[in-house]
Design a protein around this motif. Structure first.
Motif: not given
Length: 221
Positions: A35-38, A59-64, A112-114
């Protein structure tokens, strides 16, 4: 409506950290990152407030892999396990851990950007302070993505959620989950908090049988 009963603000014993880290958060964390990535435009740095043992930043860093995350928590025992988890995932270049109080963060405005946060608000006796700090440090136009537990309407409903989602957990883990549900906010209480910052109440929605989510962009001063 079940009244709010505060739990301890900082979960900072080895047992609490260990039992929290051992609970099965995979489905919840995966959905959070989905949902965050969306909503996220891919810009860094990202601030994770109340990171616990850093499962969501990992989890976020693994994907991005290009992301840069500052992950903060006030509980030293949580951060000890977070440091271990980040090292095991070999993501030290992506994730920086800091011991920070979510109610009075040392960062400048518009840093921070997010800003993302999962399950920190229910720990705060004055949750509006946490929302205000996340708003303050977010850049103009940046994403604010906050999710937390939703307080059930009755004790019976609370027990049903504990049985459903922590039925296989140990007694301490079940008690932790029950206390967190009891300390959580309602959607209307969260809406009141973000309204004070100038955001539309409709930016807060119930997003599961036990969660609310606030999604907004900092477009104003």
């Amino acid at each position: 409506m079940l009244p709010r009963v505060l739990e301890e603000e900082v979960m900072d014993t080895p047992e609490e950290a260990r039992d929290y880290d051992a609970m099965d958060h995979k489905a919840v964390n995966t959905l959070f990152v989905d949902d965050f990535l969306h909503h996220w435009d891919g810009r860094s740095p990202v601030l994770d407030v109340g990171t616990g043992t850093a499962q969501i930043p990992i989890e976020l860093a693994r994907r991005c892999p290009q992301v840069r995350i500052v992950a903060v928590d006030l509980a030293q025992q949580m951060l000890l396990l977070a440091d271990r988890n980040v090292a095991q995932a070999q993501l030290q270049e992506c994730i920086r851990l800091e011991r920070i109080d979510a109610k009075k963060m040392p960062y400048a405005e518009n840093t921070f950007a997010a800003v993302m946060s999962n399950s920190i608000i229910h720990h705060l006796p004055q949750p509006e302070r946490g929302f205000a700090e996340m708003h303050r440090v977010c850049q103009r136009g940046g994403l604010l993505f906050v999710r937390d537990l939703l307080r059930p309407s009755s004790w019976a409903a609370l027990q049903e959620l504990v049985d459903l989602y922590a039925g296989g957990a140990n007694a301490h883990q079940r008690a932790m989950f029950a206390a967190s549900l009891h300390a959580a906010l309602t959607v209307e209480e969260v809406r009141d908090c973000v309204k004070q910052l100038g955001y539309s109440p409709e930016t807060v929605q119930q997003t599961s049988d036990r969660h609310w989510t606030w999604v907004a962009y900092k477009q104003h001063l």
